[in-house]
Design an enzyme around this catalytic site. Structure first.
Site, PDB file in Angstrom:
ATOM      1  CD  GLU A   1      -1.610  -0.766   3.919  1.00 29.26           C
ATOM      2  OE1 GLU A   1      -2.124   0.848   3.733  1.00 29.26           O
ATOM      3  OE2 GLU A   1      -1.805  -1.332   4.180  1.00 29.26           O
TER       4      GLU A   1
ATOM      5  CB  CYS B   1      -2.252  -4.742   6.109  1.00 31.84           C
ATOM      6  SG  CYS B   1      -1.760  -3.160   6.929  1.00 31.84           S
TER       7      CYS B   1
ATOM      8  CG  HIS C   1      -1.788  -7.201  10.609  1.00 29.37           C
ATOM      9  ND1 HIS C   1      -0.664  -6.942  10.011  1.00 29.37           N
ATOM     10  CD2 HIS C   1      -2.587  -6.212  10.445  1.00 29.37           C
ATOM     11  CE1 HIS C   1      -1.249  -5.597   9.821  1.00 29.37           C
ATOM     12  NE2 HIS C   1      -1.754  -5.051   9.945  1.00 29.37           N
TER      13      HIS C   1
END
Length: 389
Positions: A79, A110, A233
């Site tokens: 990103e 993400c 994550h």
């Protein structure tokens, strides 16, 4: 046919900021950063490192004479894109000396590298004689003296996905996905920094995890007792812990203690590098494998991927015999130890440094960057990358 991850590479810039120093400069109790958020340092990218160079530098660690010519797919999840049209993966392909691969870039916050990994899985299933290279590469920026400043970072993780007998992790076919159109984090084209609703995003992260975990259990009949580690994550290291704690009551006390120990091992690289967006889950997974002495071949690892906006996926893999031989923990430890700590003034100057936005010629000072692949500057609207001898 088993399909999975054969090798993993890591790269992060060679400068960082100590977060106790940042806390003192911002008038914040350092414990808020180091304990409350769970971060110690954050990598700071110089102008000579962007999503392309970091991706290529990470990939250098996994490419060799045995796999280079069989790469048929190259996916860059990011990103932190450098162009609205041309995929950063094409620059990476040239810098790595790869030829004739499908090369493209994926954007979904993400989740991008996980989208790449799942796409690579399908590609290899259809082309078992070929391999795929998937990279998550990002620079997390929230602005100076902002609430998100402490969760910045920079780095890349590269993965070779193979068909027959992956030597690190064999992916299992069952996955659970949950997605919805929400506004927890976004970055409009006109902004260099992201916008985030921090409390709301955390709530959604946990809800999405619970949804995918419940779906996975319903699909497979497995329970928390079937796992030797759960990785997440990690925009900051306490985030994953908040999600993990919601299902720990399903485990025995001994299992809870074991899973919490493995979780802490998975956070060690993130504590030193910070948030790397698309690569953050895989940074945690790599940290787990290179820090833990408790894992063994045959262990099942759970991975939870989350991309704001939002999409999440829970999937699993089985550690393969001899997986330890595929790791480079000593090299990664040395890379982190060799970094230079910035002063606050150096950090703020480096953060505010920008390439020209009108495409005019600009040459970057490379004195502080010793990476093999760097961005030299800009000329006639083109970025000039270099592979050092």
């Amino acid at each position: 046919m088993q399909i999975g991850i054969d090798k993993m590479g890591l790269f992060t810039p060679n400068t960082y900021l100590d977060l106790v120093m940042l806390a003192n400069a911002r008038g914040v109790d350092p414990d808020k950063y180091t304990i409350g958020i769970g971060q110690d340092q954050m990598a700071i990218a110089p102008l000579s490192q962007d999503s392309v160079t970091m991706a290529a530098n990470a990939a250098l660690e996994v490419l060799d004479d045995d796999n280079r010519d069989s790469i048929g797919l190259l996916i860059l999840g990011t990103e932190s894109g450098i162009d609205q049209s041309k995929a950063g993966a094409l620059y990476v392909q040239r810098l790595l000396g790869l030829k004739n691969a499908r090369a493209f870039e994926i954007k979904e916050a993400c989740y991008g590298a996980t989208a790449g990994l799942m796409t690579a899985y399908d590609f290899v299933a259809a082309h078992p004689e070929q391999k795929a290279l998937v990279i998550g590469s990002d620079i997390a920026r929230y602005g100076l003296d902002t609430p998100g400043e402490v969760t910045q970072g920079a780095g890349a993780v590269a993965m070779i996905v193979v068909s027959a007998a992956p030597r690190l992790l064999a992916l299992e076919p069952a996955t659970a996905i949950h997605s919805d159109d929400i506004q927890d984090f976004w970055r409009p084209n006109y902004s260099k920094e992201a916008f985030a609703r921090g409390k709301y995003s955390t709530e959604q992260y946990i809800e999405f995890f619970q949804a995918t975990w419940a779906d996975y259990r319903a699909q497979t009949g497995r329970t928390i007792s079937d796992f030797k580690a759960l990785t997440f994550h990690l925009p900051y290291t306490k985030m994953g812990l908040k999600a993990l704690r919601t299902i720990l009551p399903e485990a025995t006390e001994a299992e809870q203690a074991y899973l919490l120990d493995r979780y802490q091992e998975s956070t060690l690289y993130s504590r030193q590098i910070g948030n790397i967006y698309t690569g953050a889950l895989y940074l945690g997974f790599l940290s787990l494998l290179e820090q833990s002495t408790q894992l063994a071949a045959g262990d099942r690892i759970g991975l939870f991927s989350y991309g704001s906006g939002a999409i999440s996926e829970f999937f699993t893999g089985i550690l393969q015999p001899g997986f330890e031989k595929q790791l480079a923990g000593a090299d990664h430890k040395a890379m982190l130890a060799a970094r230079r700590q910035l002063t606050m003034a150096e950090y703020e100057n480096q953060f505010q440094a920008e390439l020209p936005e009108d495409g005019s010629e600009y040459e970057i000072d490379l004195a502080m960057d010793n990476a093999p692949i760097i961005l030299k500057g800009v000329k006639e609207h083109e970025r000039n990358y270099q592979v050092r001898d």
